[in-house]
Design a protein around this motif. Structure first.
Motif, PDB file in Angstrom:
ATOM      1  N   THR A   1       0.852  -1.251   0.002  1.00 26.79           N
ATOM      2  CA  THR A   1      -0.023  -0.073  -0.029  1.00 26.79           C
ATOM      3  C   THR A   1       0.795   1.337   0.188  1.00 26.79           C
ATOM      4  O   THR A   1       2.084   1.133   0.337  1.00 26.79           O
ATOM      5  N   SER A   2       0.394   2.364  -0.223  1.00 28.58           N
ATOM      6  CA  SER A   2       1.179   3.662  -0.262  1.00 28.58           C
ATOM      7  C   SER A   2       1.463   3.808   1.083  1.00 28.58           C
ATOM      8  O   SER A   2       0.958   3.188   2.235  1.00 28.58           O
ATOM      9  N   LYS A   3       2.275   4.679   1.529  1.00 30.97           N
ATOM     10  CA  LYS A   3       2.923   5.032   2.652  1.00 30.97           C
ATOM     11  C   LYS A   3       1.914   5.855   3.558  1.00 30.97           C
ATOM     12  O   LYS A   3       1.644   5.331   4.736  1.00 30.97           O
ATOM     13  N   GLU A   4       1.114   6.624   2.899  1.00 30.74           N
ATOM     14  CA  GLU A   4      -0.112   7.215   3.912  1.00 30.74           C
ATOM     15  C   GLU A   4      -1.179   6.043   4.137  1.00 30.74           C
ATOM     16  O   GLU A   4      -1.562   6.242   5.446  1.00 30.74           O
TER      17      GLU A   4
ATOM     18  N   VAL B   1      -4.784  -7.733   3.414  1.00 30.36           N
ATOM     19  CA  VAL B   1      -3.295  -7.272   2.840  1.00 30.36           C
ATOM     20  C   VAL B   1      -2.447  -8.135   3.269  1.00 30.36           C
ATOM     21  O   VAL B   1      -1.446  -8.806   2.678  1.00 30.36           O
ATOM     22  N   ILE B   2      -2.517  -8.375   4.661  1.00 31.34           N
ATOM     23  CA  ILE B   2      -1.504  -9.117   5.287  1.00 31.34           C
ATOM     24  C   ILE B   2      -1.674 -10.707   5.344  1.00 31.34           C
ATOM     25  O   ILE B   2      -0.575 -11.498   4.878  1.00 31.34           O
ATOM     26  N   PHE B   3      -2.850 -11.185   5.143  1.00 35.22           N
ATOM     27  CA  PHE B   3      -3.110 -12.566   4.920  1.00 35.22           C
ATOM     28  C   PHE B   3      -2.807 -12.951   3.317  1.00 35.22           C
ATOM     29  O   PHE B   3      -1.928 -13.893   3.118  1.00 35.22           O
ATOM     30  N   LEU B   4      -3.434 -12.264   2.463  1.00 38.48           N
ATOM     31  CA  LEU B   4      -3.361 -12.879   1.014  1.00 38.48           C
ATOM     32  C   LEU B   4      -2.047 -12.181   0.577  1.00 38.48           C
ATOM     33  O   LEU B   4      -1.319 -12.960  -0.557  1.00 38.48           O
ATOM     34  N   GLY B   5      -1.494 -11.212   1.225  1.00 42.71           N
ATOM     35  CA  GLY B   5      -0.042 -10.747   0.606  1.00 42.71           C
ATOM     36  C   GLY B   5       0.867 -11.583   0.965  1.00 42.71           C
ATOM     37  O   GLY B   5       2.202 -11.751   0.300  1.00 42.71           O
ATOM     38  N   SER B   6       0.876 -12.504   2.094  1.00 40.05           N
ATOM     39  CA  SER B   6       1.789 -13.513   2.375  1.00 40.05           C
ATOM     40  C   SER B   6       1.834 -14.556   1.340  1.00 40.05           C
ATOM     41  O   SER B   6       2.850 -15.288   1.119  1.00 40.05           O
TER      42      SER B   6
ATOM     43  N   GLY C   1      -2.520  -9.308  -2.398  1.00 35.12           N
ATOM     44  CA  GLY C   1      -2.260  -8.277  -1.381  1.00 35.12           C
ATOM     45  C   GLY C   1      -2.297  -6.883  -1.988  1.00 35.12           C
ATOM     46  O   GLY C   1      -3.011  -6.242  -1.366  1.00 35.12           O
ATOM     47  N   ILE C   2      -2.085  -6.423  -3.123  1.00 31.79           N
ATOM     48  CA  ILE C   2      -2.271  -5.238  -3.749  1.00 31.79           C
ATOM     49  C   ILE C   2      -3.912  -4.964  -3.853  1.00 31.79           C
ATOM     50  O   ILE C   2      -4.578  -4.039  -3.777  1.00 31.79           O
ATOM     51  N   GLY C   3      -4.465  -6.346  -4.414  1.00 36.92           N
ATOM     52  CA  GLY C   3      -5.959  -6.199  -4.654  1.00 36.92           C
ATOM     53  C   GLY C   3      -6.742  -5.888  -3.280  1.00 36.92           C
ATOM     54  O   GLY C   3      -7.802  -5.033  -3.382  1.00 36.92           O
TER      55      GLY C   3
END
Length: 781
Positions: free
Chosen positions: A198-201, A406-411, A417-419
């Motif tokens: 994700t973006s920094k913000e 993001v945490i679960f799928l991005g693993s 994760g991006i989606g």
């Protein structure tokens, strides 16, 4: 006995009211008397805890002078501002040959050891390890001005005794706590994925909302949420716990697990998640309440929200009574009590089956109950917060889901994760847009300051009476409906009731609006090495100087919070005596960075118009739409019985140094006359005394702001003889390199019978007068 007749008086009356209410309702006498019993048992426990802290403070004071060694277990750690901050518990501390036990220390270590820190990531340190640190211990600082953050009170609530500046660090026992450190590593893993996809913000907000880590939260977003009254959405609380715990519980129940097994598993999950998110007070409250809910389901008993909340309050208070004074803790419990007490009353009155009835009643109830708490600790009311919460709270579940996704799928897959981040991104963008849209509305953020105890008590009584009336009203409507079914059609419409609640909300805000100052109030701020005097009369405010050479962020952490705590959104006149930073740095911050404090007129020294610092201040003022005027001898202003006149230097004078450019201002309010002298030196004092008119005006002065922080080159014999002040205030920083205030000056004042108040000793010095009587008090005392 003194304690029981002072600060316990209000809660004792409250408890007595509960007793009388219990008798009126016909409750068992044993249960009715419990509030009084718990009140005084709690008072005894708080007194015992307070005495323990006095001893702990004494130990830290003894350790603060000199080099020490400490051994303790690592409780938490993080990298912050280029250093490693470690909390160590159960510490043994040696100073020379003396051994001390210190419960908690906040250790700050610069990154010097590759074994501990490498490639900007902590490598060798783990939770539960035994470490030794060498360095210096210091106590946390208390607030020295109105509105300042009290570090000492905050960290005492967390059980941390002092701060430790570490010079050396050694791991004595490398065995970590496998559970706690495993959870920490999981948290770091989740954080890295959020920042990766994700973006920094967005990552800063999602990390706060999902993992309880606010270190990466952008300052502008944090401020935006606070001013709109939705910052609680970023705190891990009951909303998160119920969402995760109940979802997990229902999944297990549908999978065929029994009540006991599903409840135990749900309780374990919320406990582990609470540890993961930092185990803050609101998290602990939510964990206790969810565990009670699972236990009630297992036992087949009805879950009572207020009872479980009270149990959580009792357990947290037993662990740390001082934690109950924390603003976040009070808001957390206040919101839950509002939902359990005022919410059902409003919902029953509106009608449970009406559209949005539950959301409206809950939102209004929480706002009404927590408003005085918010104002007491944060000094501002977000007027539109109740409406924003109705709109934005339901969306927060999706933000949390997005972060977890993001945490679960991005693993497993970067693409997934991006989606998963998409939902959270668009909702957070909507949050930001609607909050910024509110900024242009009238009354967007009301700065009322900290309400006095009498106003808070009146607010509580009126709120309780209002809720009781609505309860009686609903009962009367129900009775009429039972007698005649046709009466249902003749009752007050739902829309009118909603409008009535809106009016009730506005009325409660007006109850907390501060009244005008009675007489004149002067606050000589403790700005460290510098000057800052705040004058308030009626609804008008005048600031004389506001800067420091020892407090680099004076405007942000001292001056602005002080003004907000006093309910000052507008300064009518801000005088700058001369162009030194220790007299103007805080005012520069207000003009450049403060969105909440406006200065209408900036009064600059006539002879300083060529100074670079004064030019910059003028430029900042013109950007903000502030009127600028250059002041010389003979100029003055008057607001609400307060008159300020510049005595020196006149336009014809030729000051040779920046200090000699200092405006000498005389303030008149009835028979109270003060003299503000900036950094005036003896040469200027002599020139002022040569002028007959000014000398006669000096003889009227009874309160003197001592020039140049008590320098021996100011406040000469002849000058003090001409004034003969009854009181004097010296503004200086503790341990300053100049040696201010010099003993010669203090001796001169003592010889003339002048009572001297020092900001370096007493913190901010408050003076009040009605034009005849004058009263002084120091903030620290």
């Amino acid at each position: 006995m003194l304690v029981l007749t002072s600060w316990l008086l209000i809660p004792a009356f409250f408890a007595a009211g509960v007793v009388l209410y219990g008798y009126w309702r016909g409750r068992n006498r044993l249960w009715v008397l419990l509030p009084l019993l718990f009140l005084y048992l709690g008072a005894a426990w708080a007194g015992y805890d307070g005495r323990k802290w006095e001893e702990r403070e004494r130990i830290i004071e003894e350790l603060s002078a000199g080099y020490v060694e400490a051994e303790g277990r690592v409780s938490s750690f993080e990298e912050k501002n280029g250093s490693l901050q470690i909390v160590i518990k159960e510490n043994r501390v040696w100073k020379q040959d003396t051994y001390y036990f210190v419960s908690g220390l906040m250790v700050s270590v610069k990154p010097f050891n590759p074994q501990i820190i490498g490639d900007s990531k902590v490598k060798g340190l783990r939770l539960g390890q035994l470490i030794k640190v060498k360095g210096e211990v210091q106590p946390f600082s208390s607030a020295r001005n109105p509105g300042e953050f009290d570090s000492k009170e905050y960290y005492q609530g967390l059980g941390i005794d002092g701060k430790f500046s570490g010079k050396e660090l050694e791991i004595l026992d490398s065995r970590e706590d496998p559970l706690l450190d495993g959870i920490r590593q999981a948290r770091e893993w989740g954080r890295s994925l959020l920042y990766k996809y994700t973006s920094k913000e967005d990552a800063g907000v999602l990390t706060a909302a999902v993992l309880g880590d606010t270190s990466g939260l952008p300052e502008d977003i944090k401020s935006l949420y606070q001013k709109n009254g939705i910052s609680h959405l970023l705190a891990i609380s009951g909303m998160h716990m119920s969402f995760l715990g109940l979802a997990f519980y229902r999944i297990l129940r549908k999978a065929g697990l029994g009540l006991g097994g599903a409840g135990l598993a749900g309780a374990v999950l919320v406990v582990l998640y609470g540890i993961l998110t930092g185990s803050g007070p609101s998290v602990v409250r939510a964990v206790i309440m969810m565990s009670v809910a699972f236990l009630a389901a297992y036992l087949g008993r009805t879950y009572d929200l207020l009872s479980s909340t009270s149990l959580a309050l009792l357990l947290i208070g037993l662990k740390s009574p001082m934690l109950l004074m924390n603003g976040g803790v009070q808001l957390s419990f206040g919101a839950v009590y509002a939902i359990g007490w005022a919410g059902p009353i409003l919902e029953n009155w509106l009608g449970k089956k009406k559209i949005l009835s539950s959301a409206i009643s809950t939102g209004v109830a929480v706002q009404l109950v927590t408003m005085p708490i918010t104002l007491y600790h944060f000094y501002q009311i977000p007027f539109y917060g109740v409406f924003l919460n109705l709109l934005l709270i339901p969306l927060m579940d999706w933000v949390v889901c997005s972060g977890i996704g993001v945490i679960f799928l991005g693993s497993f897959s970067p693409l997934l994760g991006i989606g998963a981040a998409g939902t959270g991104h668009y909702i957070l963008a909507f949050y930001e847009w609607i909050c910024k849209s509110m900024e242009g509305l009238p009354g967007y953020c009301l700065t009322f300051g900290r309400p006095e105890s009498g106003r808070l008590a009146a607010y509580g009584l009126i709120l309780f009476a209002g809720m009781s009336c609505l309860n009686v009203w609903k009962g009367y409507e129900a009775k009429r409906s039972g007698e005649n079914k046709e009466e249902k059609k003749k009752g007050i419409s739902y829309g009118l009731k909603v409008l009535f609640l809106a009016g009730m909300y506005c009325f409660c805000i007006l109850l907390l609006k501060p009244g005008p100052v009675n007489g004149l109030e002067a606050v000589f701020l403790d700005v460290g090495q510098g000057d800052g005097i705040l004058l308030r009369a009626g609804r008008s405010v005048v600031l004389v100087d506001g800067g420091s050479s020892s407090k680099k962020s004076l405007g942000k952490y001292s001056l602005e919070p002080c003004l907000k705590s006093m309910g000052v959104p507008v300064i009518q006149y801000a005088f700058i005596s001369h162009g030194d930073q220790d007299h103007l740095s805080g005012v520069a911050y207000l003009l450049e960075s403060s969105e909440d404090i406006k200065i209408e007129n900036l009064m600059l020294p006539h002879h300083g118009r060529e100074d670079e610092a004064i030019k910059r201040l003028e430029e900042l003022a013109r950007r903000r739409g502030t009127k600028v005027k250059y002041v010389a001898g003979g100029d003055g202003v008057q607001v609400e019985g307060l008159r300020i006149t510049c005595l020196y230097p006149g336009k014809e004078d030729r000051p040779e140094t920046t200090n000699e450019e200092s405006e000498v201002l005389k303030m008149d309010y009835g028979n109270c006359r003060m003299l503000f002298t900036g950094d005036m030196e003896e040469r200027g004092e002599g020139q002022l005394l040569e002028r007959t008119g000014e000398k006669r005006m000096l003889a009227e002065v009874n309160v003197l702001k001592v020039a140049h922080h008590g320098s021996k080159y100011s406040s000469g014999e002849a000058f003090l003889d001409a004034i003969k002040p009854r009181w004097a205030v010296v503004s200086y920083g503790i341990g300053n390199s100049y040696g201010h205030p010099h003993q010669e000056v203090l001796d001169r004042l003592e010889e003339r019978g002048t009572e001297v108040f020092k900001t370096g000793e007493g913190g901010a010095i408050k003076m009040w007068t009605d034009g005849e009587r004058i009263r002084f008090e120091s903030f620290v005392d």
